[in-house]
Design an enzyme around this catalytic site. Structure first.
Site, PDB file in Angstrom:
ATOM      1  N   ASP A   1      -3.879  -5.138  -3.854  1.00 13.96           N
ATOM      2  CA  ASP A   1      -2.668  -4.321  -3.857  1.00 13.96           C
ATOM      3  C   ASP A   1      -1.485  -5.174  -3.378  1.00 13.96           C
ATOM      4  O   ASP A   1      -1.573  -5.832  -2.325  1.00 13.96           O
ATOM      5  CB  ASP A   1      -2.903  -3.137  -2.892  1.00 13.96           C
ATOM      6  CG  ASP A   1      -1.831  -2.072  -2.983  1.00 13.96           C
ATOM      7  OD1 ASP A   1      -1.193  -1.947  -4.040  1.00 13.96           O
ATOM      8  OD2 ASP A   1      -1.650  -1.342  -1.977  1.00 13.96           O
TER       9      ASP A   1
ATOM     10  N   GLY B   1       4.669   5.518   1.959  1.00 20.73           N
ATOM     11  CA  GLY B   1       4.719   6.166   3.256  1.00 20.73           C
ATOM     12  C   GLY B   1       4.715   7.687   3.164  1.00 20.73           C
ATOM     13  O   GLY B   1       4.550   8.259   2.082  1.00 20.73           O
TER      14      GLY B   1
ATOM     15  N   HIS C   1       3.029   3.755  -7.826  1.00 17.17           N
ATOM     16  CA  HIS C   1       2.815   3.478  -6.394  1.00 17.17           C
ATOM     17  C   HIS C   1       3.476   4.593  -5.591  1.00 17.17           C
ATOM     18  O   HIS C   1       4.239   5.395  -6.130  1.00 17.17           O
ATOM     19  CB  HIS C   1       3.455   2.136  -6.018  1.00 17.17           C
ATOM     20  CG  HIS C   1       2.630   0.968  -6.422  1.00 17.17           C
ATOM     21  ND1 HIS C   1       2.015   0.144  -5.512  1.00 17.17           N
ATOM     22  CD2 HIS C   1       2.286   0.501  -7.646  1.00 17.17           C
ATOM     23  CE1 HIS C   1       1.332  -0.790  -6.171  1.00 17.17           C
ATOM     24  NE2 HIS C   1       1.493  -0.601  -7.450  1.00 17.17           N
TER      25      HIS C   1
ATOM     26  N   ALA D   1       2.392   7.313  -4.239  1.00 14.75           N
ATOM     27  CA  ALA D   1       2.134   8.599  -4.896  1.00 14.75           C
ATOM     28  C   ALA D   1       1.336   9.579  -4.036  1.00 14.75           C
ATOM     29  O   ALA D   1       0.764  10.529  -4.560  1.00 14.75           O
ATOM     30  CB  ALA D   1       1.425   8.346  -6.216  1.00 14.75           C
ATOM     31  N   SER D   2       1.315   9.367  -2.720  1.00 10.60           N
ATOM     32  CA  SER D   2       0.640  10.349  -1.870  1.00 10.60           C
ATOM     33  C   SER D   2       1.402  11.670  -1.888  1.00 10.60           C
ATOM     34  O   SER D   2       2.626  11.690  -2.035  1.00 10.60           O
ATOM     35  CB  SER D   2       0.530   9.827  -0.430  1.00 10.60           C
ATOM     36  OG  SER D   2      -0.569   8.955  -0.311  1.00 10.60           O
TER      37      SER D   2
ATOM     38  N   ILE E   1      -2.907   5.711  -3.760  1.00  9.62           N
ATOM     39  CA  ILE E   1      -2.931   6.663  -2.639  1.00  9.62           C
ATOM     40  C   ILE E   1      -3.437   5.977  -1.378  1.00  9.62           C
ATOM     41  O   ILE E   1      -4.581   5.501  -1.340  1.00  9.62           O
ATOM     42  CB  ILE E   1      -3.832   7.874  -2.992  1.00  9.62           C
ATOM     43  CG1 ILE E   1      -3.219   8.647  -4.170  1.00  9.62           C
ATOM     44  CG2 ILE E   1      -4.021   8.796  -1.783  1.00  9.62           C
ATOM     45  CD1 ILE E   1      -4.207   9.436  -4.976  1.00  9.62           C
ATOM     46  N   ASP E   2      -2.587   5.914  -0.397  1.00 14.23           N
ATOM     47  CA  ASP E   2      -2.952   5.336   0.892  1.00 14.23           C
ATOM     48  C   ASP E   2      -2.582   6.307   2.020  1.00 14.23           C
ATOM     49  O   ASP E   2      -3.422   6.711   2.824  1.00 14.23           O
ATOM     50  CB  ASP E   2      -2.236   3.994   1.082  1.00 14.23           C
ATOM     51  CG  ASP E   2      -2.680   3.276   2.338  1.00 14.23           C
ATOM     52  OD1 ASP E   2      -3.597   3.766   3.030  1.00 14.23           O
ATOM     53  OD2 ASP E   2      -2.119   2.217   2.666  1.00 14.23           O
TER      54      ASP E   2
HETATM   55  P1  13P Z   1       1.444   5.968  -0.500  1.00 16.24           P
HETATM   56  O1  13P Z   1       2.120   5.436   0.725  1.00 16.24           O
HETATM   57  O2  13P Z   1       2.267   7.040  -1.140  1.00 16.24           O
HETATM   58  O3  13P Z   1       0.045   6.409  -0.252  1.00 16.24           O
HETATM   59  O4  13P Z   1       1.372   4.767  -1.576  1.00 16.24           O
HETATM   60  C1  13P Z   1       0.376   3.788  -1.486  1.00 16.24           C
HETATM   61  C2  13P Z   1       0.605   2.651  -2.401  1.00 16.24           C
HETATM   62  O5  13P Z   1       1.434   2.675  -3.289  1.00 16.24           O
HETATM   63  C3  13P Z   1      -0.209   1.455  -2.205  1.00 16.24           C
HETATM   64  O6  13P Z   1       0.151   0.411  -3.033  1.00 16.24           O
HETATM   65  O1  G3H Z   2       1.755  -0.461  -0.391  1.00 17.78           O
HETATM   66  C1  G3H Z   2       1.526  -0.159   0.758  1.00 17.78           C
HETATM   67  C2  G3H Z   2       0.157   0.297   1.120  1.00 17.78           C
HETATM   68  O2  G3H Z   2       0.214   1.590   1.648  1.00 17.78           O
HETATM   69  C3  G3H Z   2      -0.518  -0.687   2.025  1.00 17.78           C
HETATM   70  O3  G3H Z   2       0.023  -0.668   3.297  1.00 17.78           O
HETATM   71  O4  G3H Z   2       0.073  -3.107   3.992  1.00 17.78           O
HETATM   72  O5  G3H Z   2       0.056  -1.221   5.699  1.00 17.78           O
HETATM   73  O6  G3H Z   2      -1.977  -1.751   4.340  1.00 17.78           O
HETATM   74  P1  G3H Z   2      -0.477  -1.759   4.404  1.00 17.78           P
HETATM   75 ZN    ZN Z   3       2.209   0.299  -3.447  1.00 21.60          ZN
END
Ligand code: 13P
Ligand code: G3H
Ligand code: ZN
Length: 314
Positions: free
Chosen positions: A87, A186, A216, A218-219, A260-261
């Site tokens: 990612d 975020g 991206h 997309a949460s 989704i993160d």
């Molecule tokens: P969120 O912060 O919306 O979950 O997005 C995650 C993401 O795009 C990781 O690359």
């Molecule tokens: O794109 C961002 C993702 O949510 C990853 O975040 O670098 O804190 O793991 P991170």
């Molecule tokens: Zn991203």
């Protein structure tokens, strides 16, 4: 089934009007929770590793966790397509190291560069990756908010230009393209009403039929989880994401991968907070981390059915 690339997944997703979930993995409980949900829902899945995850867990641990997931599936006779994806790869070197290390897909994020520089670095990664059977996601346009180490203020947010998207894909040969249509990373995505530029998405899709697009940031930041965090001692007022029905809509318009993160982070935190408040006597980490794993499973399952539509696609 070993690790696969996203090529087949995206072809099927495009034709079937759904998207595959790309979930960020940082530890064992996250990997296990995602796998349990994907198995139950019979959904293909992309496990993705950010540079933050690599710093936190060490890339070797993360790779082995994903290999463990594949091996467990094989032992149980489960045929589940899993792609291992980098990612937001910041440069050629990190992409190369992941390609050499067995990832089946990498993202080169050249969105911080100007158009020509983005093309140059993306092309270099594509040439290296394709020679090794690995697929490449690139990004054109800028998301609002924080993208790894790069901070893009709202005022700088730049939607993807459809004409440039066509030229970019032709000149780089990238296998999928992340576009900017109003999402952001975020848990604080919109100050007022959530709004995505579906007009831009439709334009890009019409100009590049059958080409897989990526969203991206997309949460959905489900409010019941925000409330649960706040009820059990958290402080995240005003957190807000992309409504699930908008994501479903996007998945019918050429978006084949949805990242989704934050939703995973939110769900784990909500369950752990509840566990600490309701059972203050607990000090066995397996109890609250087990709860967190259940939270990941619940959230991923919900995303698969409500936002992605990729359930029962195996
Ligand atoms: P969120 O912060 O919306 O979950 O997005 C995650 C993401 O795009 C990781 O690359
Ligand atoms: O794109 C961002 C993702 O949510 C990853 O975040 O670098 O804190 O793991 P991170
Ligand atoms: Zn991203």
């Amino acid at each position: 089934m070993g690790l696969v690339t996203t090529k087949d997944m995206f072809e099927k997703a495009y034709k079937g009007n759904y998207a595959v979930g790309a979930f960020n993995v940082n530890n064992m409980e996250i990997v296990q929770g995602i796998m349990e949900a994907a198995q139950e829902q019979a959904a293909p899945v992309i496990l993705q590793v950010s540079s933050g995850a690599r710093k936190y867990a060490n890339p070797i641990y993360l790779k082995k966790l994903v290999e463990a997931a594949v091996e467990c599936n094989e032992q149980k006779g489960i045929d589940l397509p899993i792609a291992l994806h980098l990612d937001h790869g910041a440069d050629f070197e990190i992409c190369k190291s992941c390609i050499d290390g067995g990832f089946t897909s990498v993202m080169i994020d050249g969105s911080k560069y100007d158009f020509e520089e983005n093309i140059a670095v993306t092309k270099k990664v594509v040439e290296y990756a394709h020679a090794k059977g690995v697929v490449v996601e690139a990004e054109l346009g800028k998301l609002a908010g924080v993208e790894d180490d790069v901070n893009v203020s709202d005022g700088d947010a730049m939607y993807t230009n459809p004409d440039q998207a066509v030229e970019f894909v032709e000149r780089t040969g990238c296998d999928s393209l992340a576009i900017a249509i109003g999402t952001s990373h975020g848990a604080y995505k919109f100050k007022g009403e959530p709004k995505l530029r579906f007009d831009i998405l439709e334009k890009i899709t019409n100009m590049m039929p059958n080409y897989p697009l990526v969203l991206h940031g997309a949460s959905s930041v489900p409010q019941e989880f925000v409330n649960m965090c706040n009820e059990y001692g958290g402080n995240i007022p005003g957190a807000r994401g992309v409504p699930e029905e908008m994501l479903r809509e996007a998945s019918k318009l050429g978006v084949c991968k949805i990242n989704i993160d934050s939703d995973i982070r939110l769900a784990m935190t909500a369950y752990i907070r509840e566990c600490f408040v309701k059972t203050p006597e607990v000090f066995d980490p397996r109890t609250y981390l087990g709860s967190a794993r259940d939270a990941v499973k619940f959230m991923v399952s919900r995303k698969i059915t409500n936002a992605l539509g990729c359930n029962n696609k195996i």
